[in-house]
Design a protein around this motif. Structure first.
Motif, PDB file in Angstrom:
ATOM      1  N   GLU A  10       0.817  -1.204   0.000  1.00  0.00           N
ATOM      2  CA  GLU A  10       0.000   0.000   0.000  1.00  0.00           C
ATOM      3  C   GLU A  10       0.858   1.264   0.000  1.00  0.00           C
ATOM      4  O   GLU A  10       0.445   2.306  -0.498  1.00  0.00           O
ATOM      5  N   ARG A  11       2.046   1.190   0.568  1.00  0.00           N
ATOM      6  CA  ARG A  11       2.918   2.357   0.563  1.00  0.00           C
ATOM      7  C   ARG A  11       3.419   2.676  -0.846  1.00  0.00           C
ATOM      8  O   ARG A  11       3.963   3.736  -1.098  1.00  0.00           O
ATOM      9  N   PHE A  12       3.256   1.721  -1.749  1.00  0.00           N
ATOM     10  CA  PHE A  12       3.746   1.896  -3.101  1.00  0.00           C
ATOM     11  C   PHE A  12       2.718   2.558  -4.014  1.00  0.00           C
ATOM     12  O   PHE A  12       2.864   2.514  -5.226  1.00  0.00           O
ATOM     13  N   HIS A  13       1.652   3.141  -3.452  1.00  0.00           N
ATOM     14  CA  HIS A  13       0.549   3.606  -4.288  1.00  0.00           C
ATOM     15  C   HIS A  13       1.027   4.521  -5.410  1.00  0.00           C
ATOM     16  O   HIS A  13       0.680   4.306  -6.588  1.00  0.00           O
ATOM     17  N   GLY A  14       1.830   5.548  -5.076  1.00  0.00           N
ATOM     18  CA  GLY A  14       2.305   6.470  -6.095  1.00  0.00           C
ATOM     19  C   GLY A  14       3.192   5.785  -7.119  1.00  0.00           C
ATOM     20  O   GLY A  14       3.123   6.070  -8.322  1.00  0.00           O
ATOM     21  N   LEU A  15       4.031   4.869  -6.650  1.00  0.00           N
ATOM     22  CA  LEU A  15       4.904   4.143  -7.575  1.00  0.00           C
ATOM     23  C   LEU A  15       4.086   3.247  -8.500  1.00  0.00           C
ATOM     24  O   LEU A  15       4.385   3.118  -9.682  1.00  0.00           O
ATOM     25  N   ARG A  16       3.060   2.609  -7.950  1.00  0.00           N
ATOM     26  CA  ARG A  16       2.237   1.730  -8.765  1.00  0.00           C
ATOM     27  C   ARG A  16       1.609   2.506  -9.924  1.00  0.00           C
ATOM     28  O   ARG A  16       1.628   2.055 -11.069  1.00  0.00           O
ATOM     29  N   ARG A  17       1.075   3.678  -9.620  1.00  0.00           N
ATOM     30  CA  ARG A  17       0.464   4.492 -10.669  1.00  0.00           C
ATOM     31  C   ARG A  17       1.496   4.923 -11.709  1.00  0.00           C
ATOM     32  O   ARG A  17       1.212   4.952 -12.915  1.00  0.00           O
ATOM     33  N   ALA A  18       2.701   5.268 -11.274  1.00  0.00           N
ATOM     34  CA  ALA A  18       3.749   5.676 -12.214  1.00  0.00           C
ATOM     35  C   ALA A  18       4.168   4.518 -13.113  1.00  0.00           C
ATOM     36  O   ALA A  18       4.367   4.695 -14.320  1.00  0.00           O
ATOM     37  N   LEU A  19       4.273   3.318 -12.543  1.00  0.00           N
ATOM     38  CA  LEU A  19       4.661   2.160 -13.348  1.00  0.00           C
ATOM     39  C   LEU A  19       3.553   1.776 -14.326  1.00  0.00           C
ATOM     40  O   LEU A  19       3.821   1.322 -15.442  1.00  0.00           O
ATOM     41  N   GLU A  20       2.295   1.962 -13.942  1.00  0.00           N
ATOM     42  CA  GLU A  20       1.199   1.709 -14.870  1.00  0.00           C
ATOM     43  C   GLU A  20       1.248   2.681 -16.039  1.00  0.00           C
ATOM     44  O   GLU A  20       0.928   2.323 -17.183  1.00  0.00           O
ATOM     45  N   GLU A  21       1.668   3.918 -15.776  1.00  0.00           N
ATOM     46  CA  GLU A  21       1.802   4.893 -16.855  1.00  0.00           C
ATOM     47  C   GLU A  21       2.914   4.473 -17.812  1.00  0.00           C
ATOM     48  O   GLU A  21       2.783   4.632 -19.034  1.00  0.00           O
ATOM     49  N   ILE A  22       3.998   3.922 -17.277  1.00  0.00           N
ATOM     50  CA  ILE A  22       5.050   3.404 -18.149  1.00  0.00           C
ATOM     51  C   ILE A  22       4.500   2.285 -19.016  1.00  0.00           C
ATOM     52  O   ILE A  22       4.794   2.180 -20.218  1.00  0.00           O
ATOM     53  N   GLY A  23       3.690   1.416 -18.418  1.00  0.00           N
ATOM     54  CA  GLY A  23       3.077   0.350 -19.201  1.00  0.00           C
ATOM     55  C   GLY A  23       2.183   0.889 -20.302  1.00  0.00           C
ATOM     56  O   GLY A  23       2.189   0.390 -21.435  1.00  0.00           O
ATOM     57  N   ARG A  24       1.396   1.922 -19.996  1.00  0.00           N
ATOM     58  CA  ARG A  24       0.519   2.496 -21.015  1.00  0.00           C
ATOM     59  C   ARG A  24       1.322   3.149 -22.137  1.00  0.00           C
ATOM     60  O   ARG A  24       0.962   3.058 -23.315  1.00  0.00           O
ATOM     61  N   LEU A  25       2.407   3.822 -21.762  1.00  0.00           N
ATOM     62  CA  LEU A  25       3.264   4.421 -22.792  1.00  0.00           C
ATOM     63  C   LEU A  25       3.841   3.348 -23.703  1.00  0.00           C
ATOM     64  O   LEU A  25       3.871   3.495 -24.926  1.00  0.00           O
ATOM     65  N   GLY A  26       4.288   2.258 -23.093  1.00  0.00           N
ATOM     66  CA  GLY A  26       4.870   1.185 -23.889  1.00  0.00           C
ATOM     67  C   GLY A  26       3.863   0.494 -24.789  1.00  0.00           C
ATOM     68  O   GLY A  26       4.198   0.034 -25.893  1.00  0.00           O
ATOM     69  N   SER A  27       2.617   0.442 -24.364  1.00  0.00           N
ATOM     70  CA  SER A  27       1.599  -0.265 -25.148  1.00  0.00           C
ATOM     71  C   SER A  27       1.264   0.457 -26.437  1.00  0.00           C
ATOM     72  O   SER A  27       0.636  -0.122 -27.333  1.00  0.00           O
ATOM     73  N   THR A  28       1.666   1.726 -26.555  1.00  0.00           N
ATOM     74  CA  THR A  28       1.406   2.460 -27.805  1.00  0.00           C
ATOM     75  C   THR A  28       2.436   2.152 -28.874  1.00  0.00           C
ATOM     76  O   THR A  28       2.282   2.589 -30.016  1.00  0.00           O
ATOM     77  N   ASP A  29       3.492   1.428 -28.515  1.00  0.00           N
ATOM     78  CA  ASP A  29       4.551   1.061 -29.465  1.00  0.00           C
ATOM     79  C   ASP A  29       4.301  -0.368 -29.938  1.00  0.00           C
ATOM     80  O   ASP A  29       4.486  -1.322 -29.196  1.00  0.00           O
ATOM     81  N   PRO A  30       3.871  -0.554 -31.198  1.00  0.00           N
ATOM     82  CA  PRO A  30       3.534  -1.903 -31.680  1.00  0.00           C
ATOM     83  C   PRO A  30       4.728  -2.842 -31.766  1.00  0.00           C
ATOM     84  O   PRO A  30       4.546  -4.056 -31.885  1.00  0.00           O
ATOM     85  N   SER A  31       5.943  -2.314 -31.718  1.00  0.00           N
ATOM     86  CA  SER A  31       7.110  -3.186 -31.833  1.00  0.00           C
ATOM     87  C   SER A  31       7.494  -3.837 -30.508  1.00  0.00           C
ATOM     88  O   SER A  31       8.345  -4.730 -30.476  1.00  0.00           O
ATOM     89  N   ARG A  32       6.872  -3.403 -29.430  1.00  0.00           N
ATOM     90  CA  ARG A  32       7.249  -3.938 -28.126  1.00  0.00           C
ATOM     91  C   ARG A  32       6.523  -5.261 -27.844  1.00  0.00           C
ATOM     92  O   ARG A  32       5.315  -5.361 -28.053  1.00  0.00           O
ATOM     93  N   PRO A  33       7.246  -6.264 -27.344  1.00  0.00           N
ATOM     94  CA  PRO A  33       6.598  -7.523 -26.957  1.00  0.00           C
ATOM     95  C   PRO A  33       5.628  -7.293 -25.798  1.00  0.00           C
ATOM     96  O   PRO A  33       5.838  -6.419 -24.950  1.00  0.00           O
ATOM     97  N   LEU A  34       4.552  -8.069 -25.787  1.00  0.00           N
ATOM     98  CA  LEU A  34       3.567  -8.031 -24.708  1.00  0.00           C
ATOM     99  C   LEU A  34       3.606  -9.339 -23.933  1.00  0.00           C
ATOM    100  O   LEU A  34       4.046 -10.375 -24.445  1.00  0.00           O
ATOM    101  N   LEU A  35       3.124  -9.269 -22.709  1.00  0.00           N
ATOM    102  CA  LEU A  35       2.975 -10.463 -21.890  1.00  0.00           C
ATOM    103  C   LEU A  35       1.523 -10.499 -21.427  1.00  0.00           C
ATOM    104  O   LEU A  35       1.048  -9.565 -20.781  1.00  0.00           O
ATOM    105  N   VAL A  36       0.822 -11.574 -21.792  1.00  0.00           N
ATOM    106  CA  VAL A  36      -0.568 -11.731 -21.376  1.00  0.00           C
ATOM    107  C   VAL A  36      -0.605 -12.819 -20.309  1.00  0.00           C
ATOM    108  O   VAL A  36      -0.178 -13.959 -20.551  1.00  0.00           O
ATOM    109  N   SER A  37      -1.099 -12.444 -19.122  1.00  0.00           N
ATOM    110  CA  SER A  37      -1.081 -13.363 -17.984  1.00  0.00           C
ATOM    111  C   SER A  37      -2.503 -13.658 -17.529  1.00  0.00           C
ATOM    112  O   SER A  37      -3.296 -12.734 -17.292  1.00  0.00           O
TER     113      SER A  37
END
Length: 579
Positions: free
Chosen positions: A523-550
């Motif tokens: 729970e202390r990671f709340h701000g970090l979690r949101r920042a890392l999700e933004e990195i994920g969203r930025l990366g998802s706009t690049d079609p050349s990047r591999p994805l991992l579906v879990s």
């Protein structure tokens, strides 16, 4: 609200004699005074800080030293949550020379104590007052220097504001845990025998017939000793580091009063308390004396947030071999327990810490028993029991200092690796050398992650960036004036600014070393979690990047990547096993 005439000593907010004796001067006064006495001093000095930070006394000190350079002064602009009509009129008049479109007003220097809340409230009200002076440029400048996020820009502002207005935030003064902190001289001033200390030599004590029962005096002698000063300064410095902000001087004084007096002596006159114990005599009085000494309840008295935080660092509860040996051996040999009590909190100065000696004699004679916890606390305050986290705290402080000096060394590079690895393990999934970060909060049955590297990604906005502390960047002169030291790392993740405090740093270290994220207080990671999700969203706009579906229910995961085969673009999905 009162204003002084030029050069006059401030009368508003005058401190009592005891408050004046309790005030500890620091290098801040000298630096600010030097700025006021410079050939081109600032036209306006705004002293900010929370209640108890020392604004009123600093104004008094500056008037005593630099009264000839000072003009109109307002000492109590922070004594209300918002200005009333009369106060608002006075403040509008005070700031009128700095209105939009004005030329630099020149001296003598105007001085005001005004916390951030009052700054926000006053300027908000001033904008709605008809016929007032527009102060948008000054407002923007002050809010920027105070580090208020989201301050609206007014476009261009006069260049002279940079030299004309000095903002000093007294909440940024180091109060514990660093060279030049306020706590050390505060503790040293508690020595009852010090002629210029808080007790002015305690002349009443010289003729006292019951000093051996006076645990408040013994406590003052203990906590003002060089060893205890080191221990308490280090411990309270760690408290400041863990909560990410400095401790107000007023809070420090309240805490020290609790250490010296305890609950009983705070309710009653300490002299009467000693006389009462002496008149009782016997075992009950000895037990009360035992309970009154600082090591009986050094850091667990219910006197507010600070005491609670310090209690959590009580070294007698640390699962160390030293603490175990002390606790396990207590009570076996009363003479040995008495010797250790004398060694750790006794004194070799005749006539001092007499209450400790009385207790040691009672223990030696078998009339009183010391618990292992009591002895362990005595060992801690005597400098024998060391903080188990001390090396980790020192490491974090060195990292902060390296960032501040912009020195890239092995320790700083290792710190960045630790942050990146900890973030990857806490929020991402690793498949071999690749790391994947979530593109959303993954609240459904399936999570979609995208490949990214926080250390050397081709998209720089997806890399972990380290930057200087905002206070230094926005208010360098004011920060230097108070010897400001950052208490957290400031990083950029996915275009978001995040502060890594010491608790977060230790949690990321644990995650890097293999601890499961949910077990390290996610729970202390709340701000970090949101920042890392933004990195994920930025990366998802690049079609050349591999994805991992879990698949979150079955635990199966598939790596999906774009590939070129026989001149054709295709997608390949392969099952992988994240670590």
């Amino acid at each position: 609200m009162r204003a002084s005439s030029p050069g006059a000593v401030v009368s508003a907010g005058r401190l009592s004699e005891l408050q004046q004796r309790a005030y500890v001067r620091s290098a801040s006064e000298e630096r600010i005074a030097a700025l006021l006495e410079a050939p081109q001093p600032p036209d306006l000095v705004v002293l900010s800080g929370s209640a108890g930070s020392g604004k009123s006394h600093l104004i008094q000190v500056l008037h005593e030293r630099c009264g000839g350079q000072l003009g109109q002064t307002i000492t109590d602009a922070t004594h209300a949550e918002s200005p009333d009509t009369e106060q608002a009129d006075r403040l509008l008049g005070f700031f009128a020379p700095f209105a939009d479109g004005s030329q630099r007003p020149g001296g003598p220097t105007r001085l005001i104590a005004m916390n951030t809340g009052m700054v926000l409230k006053f300027f908000s009200d001033a904008e709605r007052r008809p016929g007032g002076h527009p102060l948008s440029a000054l407002k923007e400048y002050l809010l920027e220097r105070l580090g208020v996020p989201g301050a609206k820009s007014v476009g261009s502002r006069p260049d002279w504001l940079e030299d004309a207005v000095l903002v000093v935030n007294l909440d940024h003064r180091p109060t514990a845990g660093s060279p030049g902190s306020l706590l050390r001289p505060m503790l040293e001033s508690l020595d009852p025998a010090k002629p210029d200390g808080l007790l002015r030599g305690a002349e009443r004590c010289e003729t006292c017939l019951v000093r051996e029962w006076c645990y408040p005096r013994a406590n003052l002698e203990i906590i003002s000793s060089p060893t205890a000063v080191d221990v308490l300064d280090r411990t309270l410095g760690t408290v400041a580091l863990k909560r990410g902000r400095e401790i107000a001087p007023r809070d420090l004084w309240d805490f020290l009063a609790g250490l010296a007096l305890g609950a009983s002596a705070r309710r009653n006159d300490p002299c009467d308390e000693a006389a009462s114990l002496a008149s009782k005599g016997g075992g009950d009085a000895a037990e009360q004396l035992l309970d009154g000494l600082v090591v009986a309840r050094p850091l667990d008295h219910p006197d507010g947030d600070l005491a609670v935080r310090v209690a959590r660092l009580d070294e007698s509860f640390t699962p160390s071999s030293q603490a175990h040996d002390i606790i396990a051996s207590a009570g076996i040999s009363p003479p040995e327990d008495a010797r250790r009590l004398r060694d750790w909190i006794g004194s070799d100065r005749p006539g001092t810490r007499l209450a400790v000696e009385r207790l040691a004699q009672a223990v030696e004679q078998g009339r009183l028993e010391l618990s292992g916890r009591y002895l362990a606390r005595a060992a801690w305050l005597g400098g024998y029991l060391r903080d188990e986290d001390e090396s980790s705290v020192d490491e974090f402080r060195r990292i902060l200092a390296a960032v501040e000096r912009e020195i890239v060394d092995d320790e700083l590079l290792e710190m960045r690796d630790t942050l990146a690895d900890g973030l990857a393990r806490a929020f991402g999934l690793s498949v071999g050398p690749e790391t994947f970060f979530p593109t959303d909060s993954a609240e459904g049955e399936t999570a979609v992650l995208v490949k990214a590297s926080l250390l050397d990604d081709t998209a720089t906005e997806m890399c972990l960036g380290i930057r200087r502390d905002p206070a230094w960047r926005s208010n360098g002169i004011g920060s230097r004036a108070v010897s400001y030291r950052p208490l957290g790392l400031h990083v950029d993740l996915g275009g978001q600014a995040v502060q890594i405090t010491y608790p977060l740093w230790t949690l990321l270290q644990q995650a890097r070393n293999g601890a499961v994220a949910s077990s390290v207080d996610l729970e202390r990671f709340h701000g970090l979690r949101r920042a890392l999700e933004e990195i994920g969203r930025l990366g998802s706009t690049d079609p050349s990047r591999p994805l991992l579906v879990s698949d979150l229910e079955s635990g199966r995961a598939f790596r999906i990547a774009r590939q070129s085969l026989l001149g054709k673009e295709t997608l390949r999905a392969s099952e992988v096993y994240p670590s």
